[in-house]
Design a protein around this motif. Sequence first.
Motif, short mmCIF file in Angstrom:
data_model
loop_
_atom_site.label_atom_id
_atom_site.label_comp_id
_atom_site.label_asym_id
_atom_site.label_seq_id
_atom_site.Cartn_x
_atom_site.Cartn_y
_atom_site.Cartn_z
N HIS A 259 1.03 -1.02 0.12
CA HIS A 259 -0.06 -0.20 0.25
C HIS A 259 1.35 1.30 -0.16
CE1 HIS A 259 -3.69 -1.58 0.49
NE2 HIS A 259 -4.18 -2.63 1.13
N GLY A 260 1.82 1.28 0.06
CA GLY A 260 3.12 2.31 -0.36
C GLY A 260 2.59 3.33 0.83
N ILE A 261 3.04 2.30 2.28
CA ILE A 261 3.05 3.01 3.37
C ILE A 261 4.45 2.45 4.27
CG2 ILE A 261 1.71 3.03 5.91
CD1 ILE A 261 -0.71 1.80 4.44
N LEU A 262 5.05 3.63 4.69
CA LEU A 262 6.04 4.12 4.82
C LEU A 262 6.80 2.59 6.64
CD1 LEU A 262 7.27 5.45 2.85
CD2 LEU A 262 9.29 7.19 4.17
N LEU A 263 7.15 1.79 6.75
CA LEU A 263 7.52 1.47 8.08
C LEU A 263 8.73 1.73 8.67
CD1 LEU A 263 6.43 -0.89 9.51
CD2 LEU A 263 7.36 -2.07 7.94
N ILE A 264 9.51 2.03 9.30
CA ILE A 264 9.28 2.87 10.71
C ILE A 264 9.72 2.32 11.37
CG2 ILE A 264 10.29 4.75 12.47
CD1 ILE A 264 7.80 6.55 10.79
N LEU A 265 11.17 1.70 11.83
CA LEU A 265 11.32 0.43 12.82
C LEU A 265 12.64 1.15 13.75
CD1 LEU A 265 10.83 -2.58 14.05
CD2 LEU A 265 10.08 -1.98 11.52
N ASP A 266 11.49 1.20 15.59
CA ASP A 266 12.18 2.05 16.13
C ASP A 266 12.83 1.10 16.50
OD1 ASP A 266 12.80 3.41 18.63
OD2 ASP A 266 10.73 4.79 18.70
N GLU A 267 15.03 1.44 16.96
CA GLU A 267 15.48 0.53 17.17
C GLU A 267 16.25 0.89 18.31
OE1 GLU A 267 16.44 -2.94 16.45
OE2 GLU A 267 14.91 -3.65 15.63
N VAL A 268 15.58 2.17 18.99
CA VAL A 268 16.03 2.99 20.02
C VAL A 268 17.26 2.40 21.10
CG1 VAL A 268 16.07 4.99 21.79
CG2 VAL A 268 15.41 5.32 19.01
N GLN A 269 16.12 1.51 21.66
CA GLN A 269 16.03 0.19 22.69
C GLN A 269 17.10 -0.97 22.16
OE1 GLN A 269 14.21 -0.61 26.90
NE2 GLN A 269 14.76 1.76 26.64
N ALA A 270 16.23 -1.46 21.37
CA ALA A 270 16.64 -3.00 21.33
C ALA A 270 17.44 -3.10 19.87
CB ALA A 270 15.42 -3.24 20.77
N GLY A 271 17.82 -1.94 19.38
CA GLY A 271 19.05 -2.22 18.98
C GLY A 271 20.83 -2.39 19.07
N PHE A 272 21.63 -2.88 18.74
CA PHE A 272 23.02 -2.90 18.31
C PHE A 272 23.07 -3.74 19.18
CE2 PHE A 272 21.65 1.43 17.23
CZ PHE A 272 22.80 0.76 15.63
N ALA A 273 22.26 -5.04 19.12
CA ALA A 273 23.25 -6.59 19.56
C ALA A 273 22.40 -6.48 21.12
CB ALA A 273 24.34 -6.66 20.10
N ARG A 274 21.52 -5.72 22.02
CA ARG A 274 20.60 -6.02 23.32
C ARG A 274 19.42 -7.10 23.06
NH1 ARG A 274 21.02 -4.64 27.91
NH2 ARG A 274 22.05 -3.30 27.14
N THR A 275 19.19 -7.98 21.68
CA THR A 275 17.88 -9.33 22.32
C THR A 275 18.90 -10.12 21.56
OG1 THR A 275 17.51 -8.50 19.63
CG2 THR A 275 16.43 -6.65 21.52
N GLY A 276 20.05 -10.53 20.88
CA GLY A 276 21.17 -11.81 20.55
C GLY A 276 21.16 -11.67 19.25
N LYS A 277 20.60 -10.35 18.13
CA LYS A 277 20.61 -9.81 16.33
C LYS A 277 21.01 -8.57 16.79
CE LYS A 277 18.44 -13.72 14.53
NZ LYS A 277 19.21 -14.49 13.87
N PHE A 278 21.50 -7.71 15.96
CA PHE A 278 22.25 -6.53 15.59
C PHE A 278 21.19 -5.67 15.30
CE2 PHE A 278 26.67 -5.88 15.74
CZ PHE A 278 26.08 -4.56 15.76
N PHE A 279 19.92 -6.23 15.42
CA PHE A 279 18.42 -4.82 14.90
C PHE A 279 17.40 -6.37 15.95
CE2 PHE A 279 21.34 -2.72 12.45
CZ PHE A 279 21.24 -0.99 13.03
N ALA A 280 16.90 -5.65 16.18
CA ALA A 280 15.15 -6.21 16.56
C ALA A 280 14.98 -7.11 15.95
CB ALA A 280 14.47 -6.27 18.14
N PHE A 281 14.57 -6.48 14.45
CA PHE A 281 13.34 -6.34 13.10
C PHE A 281 14.48 -7.80 12.86
CE2 PHE A 281 16.42 -3.39 11.61
CZ PHE A 281 16.72 -3.56 10.86
#
Length: 461
Positions: A259-281
Motif C-alpha cells: 500500500h505504499g506505507i512507510l514502515l518505521i522501526l524504532d530500534e532506539v532501545q532494542a538495537g545494537f545486539a541487545r536482543t541477540g541480533k544486531f537489530f530486533a527486526f
Amino acid sequence: MMTDKVRIDSLSANSLPQSNESFLNRQAEFESNVRSYPRKLPLAIAKAQGVWITDVENKEYLDCLAGAGTLALGHNHPEVIQSIQSVITSGLPLHTLDLTTPLKDEFSAYLLSLLPGQGKEYCLQFTGPSGADAVEAALKLAKKVTGRSGVISFSGGYHGMTHGALSVTGNLSPKEAVNGMMPEVQFMPYPHQYRCPLGIGGEAGVKALTYYFENLINDVESGVRKPTAVILEAVQGEGGVNPAPAEWLQRIRKVTQEHGILLILDEVQAGFARTGKFFAFEHAGIEPDIIVMSKAVGGGLPLAVLGIKKQFDAWAPGHHTGTFRGNQLAMATGLTTLKILKEERIADKVAEQGEWLKGKLAEMQKRFPVIGHVRGLGLMIGIEIVKPHEAQDHMGCYPADGELSALLQKKCFEAGLILERGGRGGSVLRLLPSLLISNAELDVFLDKFESALLNAGVKPV
C-alpha cells in the motif's frame, strides 16, 4: 586553565555534601519536579566501571539499567575512554553541524555496513542528539514522501516525549495535560505473550491481530485513511518488554509495502545486539523503510541517526536540521562500540545468556508465583509481577501487581541492584544490563533479586 582546574577540584573536595541524601536534597532545589529516576533510585553516583556503580557513600550497585540501554559496553569501557581521549587530542572540533570529518566518514561507513544488505540500499540522516529527535525526523520524512498525514502506532509503544513522538506513544500519563496532539494517529493493539489484547492468547491471538491490521488497511469502511507510515518497536521496551511475533511483523511489512506505507522501526532501545541480533527486526527477517537509532549507537554519548531507504530520501537541503547532529565525540565512542559488538560477536553471547537467564528466572518462578511471566530476547528481559492469590482471567493470567513491583525495585536497590520498571501500571521489572555482563555477574543478579523477593515479604512455595 590551571586556576580553573584548582577551583573545580576544590569545589569537589571541600564544598559538596558527602551523603546521598544531601546530594538529592540539593538536586531537588536545583532541578524541576520533572526528574524521575532519583525518586526510584535515590543515590548520587561517585564512579562507575563495567556493570558496577559506586555511590558517594561508597556502596556498590550492580547496574542492570545501563543508561536505559545506552551503555552497551557498560560504564567507562577502556577502549571507549581511549576513543574520547583520542578525539580530544586530535585537533578535531567537538561538533561540526553536518560538515564531515574523517572520523564521521569512518563511522558512517561502518554503521551502514551493519544495516540490511550491508546498507547498500540505505543512507544515513544525522538528527538531533536524542531518539525522540530521530522519531520526529522520521515522521516528517514519511509525510514528505507520501503526501499523506496519518500514522499508525501501537498500544504499549514508546517513541519519546517530544510533540510528534509523544503523539505516537501509547502511555497516556504524559499526555494527560497536553492538548493538541498530532492529528490522525491511529493506535492498534500490539501482540502480548502474556496478556493478549484481544483476550484470545497464543497463536490464535497473533493470527487475529495480524488479520485485524490487514483488514483495517484494506477495508474501505474502516474509517481510517491510508496512513503515511506505521511506526513500531520489534521489542517494546517501556511497554513491558514485549517481543513482536515474527509472523505479525512479516505481515505488517507485506501490507505496508503493498500500500505504499512507510514502515518505521524504532530500534532506539532494542538495537545494537541487545536482543541477540544486531537489530530486533532481524528476528523476523524484514527490512524497514526507516530505522530509528540512538542510545547505544553513540557509545554512551548523545547521538541519533536514521537509516533511510535511498528511494525515500525526499529531503531538500536544510529541510531538517539540528545543531548537535555532528557530535564528534559520540561518533568516536559509537564507532568503537559498534566495532567491539561486531568483531567480538557480542550478539551471539547475548542470545545465549538471555536464554540461560530466562531459564533461571523460570525456575525461580516455580518457587515465587508472584513472578507471573518472564519474557524478552537477549539481555532485554521483563519480569511481570502478579497477584497469584487472586482469580485468574479466562486466559489463566493473574492480575498485575504494580505495588509489589515498586516494592521489589526498592528492595533490589537496597540490596545493591539497579532495575527499571515498565509495562501497564509499572508491573514489569526490566533488565537492560551491559552486553558485556559476565555469567558470574548474572549469578549475582539472581542472588540479589531473590534476596529482594524475600525482603519484600514474598514467601517461596
